[in-house]
Design a protein around this motif. Structure first.
Motif, PDB file in Angstrom:
ATOM      1  N   THR A   5     -60.477 -41.698  54.546  1.00  0.00           N
ATOM      2  CA  THR A   5     -61.590 -41.863  53.305  1.00  0.00           C
ATOM      3  C   THR A   5     -61.117 -41.406  52.869  1.00  0.00           C
ATOM      4  O   THR A   5     -60.102 -40.351  52.165  1.00  0.00           O
ATOM      5  CB  THR A   5     -62.925 -41.265  53.298  1.00  0.00           C
ATOM      6  N   PRO A   7     -62.696 -40.161  48.159  1.00  0.00           N
ATOM      7  CA  PRO A   7     -63.862 -39.381  48.383  1.00  0.00           C
ATOM      8  C   PRO A   7     -64.847 -39.919  46.902  1.00  0.00           C
ATOM      9  O   PRO A   7     -64.273 -41.240  46.446  1.00  0.00           O
ATOM     10  CB  PRO A   7     -62.893 -38.391  45.832  1.00  0.00           C
ATOM     11  N   SER A   8     -65.783 -40.391  47.950  1.00  0.00           N
ATOM     12  CA  SER A   8     -66.949 -41.424  47.193  1.00  0.00           C
ATOM     13  C   SER A   8     -66.959 -40.797  45.525  1.00  0.00           C
ATOM     14  O   SER A   8     -66.895 -39.708  45.220  1.00  0.00           O
ATOM     15  CB  SER A   8     -67.911 -41.256  48.196  1.00  0.00           C
ATOM     16  N   ILE A  11     -69.487 -37.860  45.184  1.00  0.00           N
ATOM     17  CA  ILE A  11     -68.245 -36.624  44.979  1.00  0.00           C
ATOM     18  C   ILE A  11     -67.887 -36.141  43.795  1.00  0.00           C
ATOM     19  O   ILE A  11     -67.534 -34.882  43.513  1.00  0.00           O
ATOM     20  CB  ILE A  11     -67.185 -36.418  46.252  1.00  0.00           C
ATOM     21  N   SER A  68     -60.394 -35.124  45.464  1.00  0.00           N
ATOM     22  CA  SER A  68     -60.880 -34.506  46.704  1.00  0.00           C
ATOM     23  C   SER A  68     -60.738 -32.890  47.004  1.00  0.00           C
ATOM     24  O   SER A  68     -61.075 -32.615  48.295  1.00  0.00           O
ATOM     25  CB  SER A  68     -59.556 -34.848  47.715  1.00  0.00           C
ATOM     26  N   TYR A 438     -75.331 -42.346  54.200  1.00  0.00           N
ATOM     27  CA  TYR A 438     -74.096 -42.695  53.667  1.00  0.00           C
ATOM     28  C   TYR A 438     -73.667 -43.304  52.310  1.00  0.00           C
ATOM     29  O   TYR A 438     -73.032 -42.496  51.251  1.00  0.00           O
ATOM     30  CB  TYR A 438     -72.692 -43.149  54.965  1.00  0.00           C
ATOM     31  N   GLY A 441     -74.693 -41.361  49.787  1.00  0.00           N
ATOM     32  CA  GLY A 441     -74.217 -39.870  49.188  1.00  0.00           C
ATOM     33  C   GLY A 441     -75.375 -38.559  50.098  1.00  0.00           C
ATOM     34  O   GLY A 441     -74.888 -37.488  49.509  1.00  0.00           O
ATOM     35  N   TYR A 443     -74.976 -36.764  53.037  1.00  0.00           N
ATOM     36  CA  TYR A 443     -73.761 -36.644  53.164  1.00  0.00           C
ATOM     37  C   TYR A 443     -74.621 -35.412  54.496  1.00  0.00           C
ATOM     38  O   TYR A 443     -74.303 -35.647  55.565  1.00  0.00           O
ATOM     39  CB  TYR A 443     -72.620 -36.464  53.612  1.00  0.00           C
ATOM     40  N   SER A 469     -65.805 -39.382  58.935  1.00  0.00           N
ATOM     41  CA  SER A 469     -65.661 -39.915  57.295  1.00  0.00           C
ATOM     42  C   SER A 469     -67.159 -38.925  56.573  1.00  0.00           C
ATOM     43  O   SER A 469     -66.693 -38.277  55.630  1.00  0.00           O
ATOM     44  CB  SER A 469     -65.620 -41.296  57.024  1.00  0.00           C
ATOM     45  N   THR A 470     -67.917 -38.927  57.053  1.00  0.00           N
ATOM     46  CA  THR A 470     -69.036 -37.952  56.111  1.00  0.00           C
ATOM     47  C   THR A 470     -67.999 -36.221  56.368  1.00  0.00           C
ATOM     48  O   THR A 470     -67.752 -35.898  55.300  1.00  0.00           O
ATOM     49  CB  THR A 470     -70.258 -37.806  57.221  1.00  0.00           C
ATOM     50  N   GLN A 473     -66.801 -36.464  53.187  1.00  0.00           N
ATOM     51  CA  GLN A 473     -67.135 -35.382  51.949  1.00  0.00           C
ATOM     52  C   GLN A 473     -67.503 -34.984  51.747  1.00  0.00           C
ATOM     53  O   GLN A 473     -67.369 -34.260  51.183  1.00  0.00           O
ATOM     54  CB  GLN A 473     -67.843 -37.435  51.826  1.00  0.00           C
ATOM     55  N   TYR A 476     -64.277 -32.775  50.776  1.00  0.00           N
ATOM     56  CA  TYR A 476     -63.530 -32.991  50.003  1.00  0.00           C
ATOM     57  C   TYR A 476     -65.056 -31.969  49.064  1.00  0.00           C
ATOM     58  O   TYR A 476     -64.503 -31.761  47.666  1.00  0.00           O
ATOM     59  CB  TYR A 476     -64.274 -33.891  49.612  1.00  0.00           C
TER      60      TYR A 476
END
Length: 631
Positions: A5, A7-8, A11, A68, A438, A441, A443, A469-470, A473, A476
Motif C-alpha cells: 500500500t 500512503p492514503s 494519511i 509514508s 478503510y 480513513g 483505520y 494494509s490498515t 496506514q 505511516y
C-alpha cells in the motif's frame, strides 16, 4: 520487502497538518555540536563476518520527508542517526549512532573511564577503537553502568577483560540492585520480551521510507555478542562520591524511574551532569511495548527535581546515555524542568481523572499536554507516548480491571472473535463494512473489527491482507517510532508469516551472572503445573564451588527452593546432586543434556536416580515464535 500500500490521502493530509502545526523552524538542537569523526564505513561485523550494526543503511534519512513517515518522526530520526565520535567538553567524549545507546568516555589521569558500553562487544570495541584513533591508546581505567538495561552493559567485554577487572585495574560501578534487575529482566520474561522487542524495534523491517526509520530513542538494537561483568563497586546512596583515575564522581540513586536500578552522576570538577536515561530528547516509556515492570512517573519527576537542585545549577552541560547533550546552565535547567513537568503532569492528571471514575483508555483519549511541554521537541512521543503512558499509570494503580463487571469475565480472544463475527453477520459482511471504513480513513476501527475476523478464521487471506494494509496506514501516520515499528511488523507477519525472535533472550555471560536462587526461580517458571499436580520430589543440590546446599521441593505443581539451613532437621531428600553452579546453568538453562553431564562426571547423584528424570519431566520450554497478530 515492499509493502503493498501507498500512503492514503487521509494519511498524506495528516502529515501536512503535522508539518504545519509543529515548530519545524526551530533548529536549536545541538546534535552536530562537538563532532570529531564518523566511523567509515558505518558497518560493524562480528568475527564470522555477520553484520552486527549498519548505520549506512539509514542514509535515506538525509532525503526530504516522504509521505509514508510522520514529519516529526522523520526529523527525530534524522537527528538520532548521526554517528561517530563527539566531544561533549574537553575530556568527555561520546560514541553516538553505533548502537541503540551512547557510550560515554571520561578521560582520567592515566586512562579513560567508560560509561555504558552499548549492547554488543562488537559495537563497543568499534566505538572504543574510534575514540583511541583520535585520542590515543588510553587504557580503560573504570567502567560504569548507569542502569540495568542491556543497552547499557551488554558490550562490557568489548572494552575491558575479566582478567583486568579481577586484577583490580578497572573497577566496575553500578547502582544498588543492578545485577538482580539486569538478570531478572533478561531471563524471567525474557522469551516473551524478546519476541515483542522484534516488533518494537522493527528488527526485520526493511530500512527505508516504508519500513524502519529507527526507534526514536536510537535507530535499533545491535545484534552482536551480549556480555555482562558483575559490578565490583555498588552505589548505595545519593551523594556517594567515588574517585576513579583521578576523576571525582558524585552519584544520585534514582530507583523506580526509567529502570528499577538506575543512577545519575555529577562531575563537579568538570561541571558536567549525566542523566543516564532519565532525561533524553523524547518522552520516554512508563511501560514499554515489549513489556517491563511499570515505571513510576511520580518518583521519576521527584528525582528530576532532586537532580536540578543538587547538580544542574552547578553544571555547564547535561548529557545522557541516548541522544545529544544540552549546553548552558540556564538551558539545561529548563530542559530538565520540562522533562520533570512532563512525567509529573502525566502522573497527576491521570490520577485526577482516575479518581473521577474514568478508565485508562478514556483518560488516554482526554489527556492533552500543556503547550509548553507539547511544543518542546525533547518531550514529543517518539519512544513513549501519551496514549500508552497514561494506560501504564492506570495499570500501575488500578490493574487490568476497569471496574465494569461486563469486563470481569470476558471470553478469551478467539472465542470472543467468533462471537463478534457471528453477531456482525459473518466474515464477508464484516470485511465489506471494514473496507468501507478503510476507504473513509477510519483505520483504528478497521484494525479492531478485522482482528475479530482473523482470530475467528486465521485462514481468511482477505482479512489478513486488509489488516496488513490498515496496519501500514497506521504505521505511516505514527509519530511514535515504536508504534510505527509494531504496526509495520504486524503487517509484515500478516503478509509473509511469523519472523520469530530475531535476538536471543539471554546470553551466556548474562546466564553466568545469575545466582543459584535466580536459576531456580527461572526454572520454577517452566514447571507445567497441571502435569506436576500429583508429583512430590524432594532433592538437595550441593554446590561444590559455593559450599552450600540448596533444597528443591516439587509439590502441588509448584517448585519451592531454599538454602538448607545448617543443622536444620529436615526430611531426607529423595536424591542429592553434587555439582557446580556453571554446570547447573548449562543443564537447566543452556540446554545441555543431564545424562551427558552425569556420564562426564559433572554431576554426582546419591539416592534415587529416577527422581532426576521425574523432575526434568515436568519442565516445558518457552516459545520464542509465539503468534501475535494471529491466534
Amino acid at each position: 520487502m515492499t509493502t503493498a500500500t501507498e500512503p492514503s490521502d487521509y494519511i498524506v493530509a495528516e502529515q501536512r497538518r503535522v508539518a504545519a502545526a509543529l515548530p519545524f523552524a526551530d533548529s536549536t538542537d545541538d546534535a552536530d555540536r562537538g563532532f570529531v569523526a564518523a566511523l567509515e564505513p558505518g558497518v560493524i561485523t562480528a568475527a564470522d563476518g555477520a553484520v552486527v550494526w549498519d548505520a549506512d543503511s539509514y542514509a535515506f534519512l538525509r532525503e526530504p520527508c516522504p509521505a509514508s513517515v510522520n514529519p516529526s518522526l522523520w526529523r527525530q530520526s534524522g537527528l538520532v542517526v548521526k554517528q561517530g565520535l563527539y566531544e561533549v567538553i574537553p575530556g568527555i567524549y561520546q560514541i553516538r549512532g553505533l548502537d541503540l545507546s551512547n557510550m560515554t568516555l571520561v578521560e582520567g589521569d592515566s586512562g579513560v573511564i567508560v560509561i555504558d558500553p552499548l549492547i554488543s562487544t562488537e559495537t563497543a570495541a568499534a566505538g572504543l577503537a574510534l575514540y583511541r584513533h583520535h585520542r590515543g591508546p588510553r587504557p580503560v581505567t573504570g567502567l560504569i553502568y548507569t542502569h540495568s538495561h542491556v543497552d547499557h552493559f551488554g558490550g562490557a567485554l568489548g572494552v575491558i577483560t575479566e582478567a583486568e577487572v579481577a586484577a583490580g585495574r578497572c573497577p566496575v560501578l553500578a547502582p544498588d540492585g543492578f545485577l538482580e534487575h539486569a538478570v531478572a529482566e533478561n531471563i524471567y520474561a525474557g522469551t516473551a520480551m524478546a519476541r515483542r522487542a522484534g516488533y518494537m524495534y522493527g528488527t526485520v523491517l526493511p530500512r527505508g521510507p516504508k519500513g524502519s526509520v529507527g526507534s526514536g530513542l536510537g535507530q535499533t538494537n545491535s545484534v552482536g555478542t551480549v556480555t555482562l561483568l558483575a559490578p565490583t563497586v555498588d552505589i548505595v546512596r545519593t551523594g556517594q562520591e567515588e574517585t576513579i583515575d583521578g576523576v571525582r564522581f558524585v552519584f544520585q540513586l534514582t530507583p523506580g524511574t526509567e529502570a528499577p536500578a538506575e543512577m545519575n552522576f555529577h562531575l563537579p570538577d568538570r561541571r558536567a551532569l549525566c542523566m543516564a536515561e532519565n532525561a533524553t530528547h523524547t518522552m520516554h516509556n512508563l511501560l514499554t511495548l515489549r513489556g517491563a515492570l511499570v515505571r513510576d512517573p511520580r518518583v521519576w519527576a521527584k528525582y528530576l527535581t532532586e537532580a536540578i537542585n543538587l547538580f544542574a545549577r552547578e553544571s555547564d552541560v547535561v548529557f545522557a546515555s541516548h541522544h545529544w547533550p544540552t549546553w548552558g546552565t540556564d538551558r539545561l535547567v529548563e530542559y530538565l524542568a520540562v522533562q520533570r513537568d512532563l512525567y509529573g503532569y502525566l502522573n497527576d492528571q491521570t490520577l485526577r481523572r482516575l479518581n473521577q471514575g474514568y478508565t485508562g483508555g478514556e483518560i488516554a483519549e482526554m489527556l492533552e499536554l500543556p503547550p509548553a511541554i507539547a511544543e518542546s521537541w525533547h518531550a514529543r512521543g517518539y519512544y513513549g507516548s501519551v496514549q500508552h503512558n497514561v494506560k501504564a499509570i492506570y495499570q500501575r494503580y488500578m490493574g487490568w480491571f476497569d471496574g465494569n463487571p461486563a469486563h470481569l469475565w470476558e471470553h478469551p480472544p478467539v472465542e470472543s472473535a467468533r462471537r463478534h463475527v457471528e453477531f456482525m453477520g459473518g466474515a464477508d459482511e464484516v470485511l465489506r463494512k471494514a473496507r468501507a471504513a478503510y476507504d473513509s480513513g477510519d483505520y483504528r476501527w478497521v484494525a479492531q473489527v478485522v482482528n475479530y475476523v482473523i482470530f475467528a478464521d486465521p485462514a481468511n487471506d482477505a482479512a489478513k491482507a486488509l489488516q496488513a494494509s490498515t496496519f501500514e496506514q497506521l504505521g505511516y501516520g505514527a509519530e511514535n517510532a515504536t508504534w510505527r515499528n509494531f504496526y509495520l511488523s504486524g503487517a509484515y507477519e500478516l503478509r509473509y508469516g511469523p519472523f520469530g525472535t530475531p535476538t536471543k533472550a539471554g546470553s551466556s555471560t548474562v546466564l553466568a551472572a545469575m545466582t543459584v536462587d535466580q536459576i531456580f526461580d527461572a526454572m520454577a517458571l517452566r514447571v507445567d503445573g497441571p502435569k506436576a499436580w500429583n508429583q512430590r520430589v524432594v532433592t538437595d543440590w550441593e554446590f561444590s564451588d559455593e559450599n552450600r546446599v540448596h533444597r528443591l521441593e516439587l509439590r502441588n505443581g509448584r517448585l519451592t527452593h531454599y538454602d538448607r539451613p545448617a543443622g536444620a532437621r529436615l526430611p531426607d531428600p529423595d536424591a542429592t546432586f553434587t555439582l557446580t553452579k556453571p554446570t547447573l546453568i548449562r543443564v537447566l538453562l543452556a540446554g545441555e543434556d543431564f545424562g551427558v553431564a552425569v556420564a562426564a562426571g559433572h554431576i554426582a547423584i546419591d539416592g534415587d536416580v529416577t527422581k532426576l528424570s521425574e523432575l526434568i519431566g515436568v519442565f516445558d520450554a518457552p516459545d520464542p515464535d509465539f503468534a501475535i497478530v494471529t491466534p
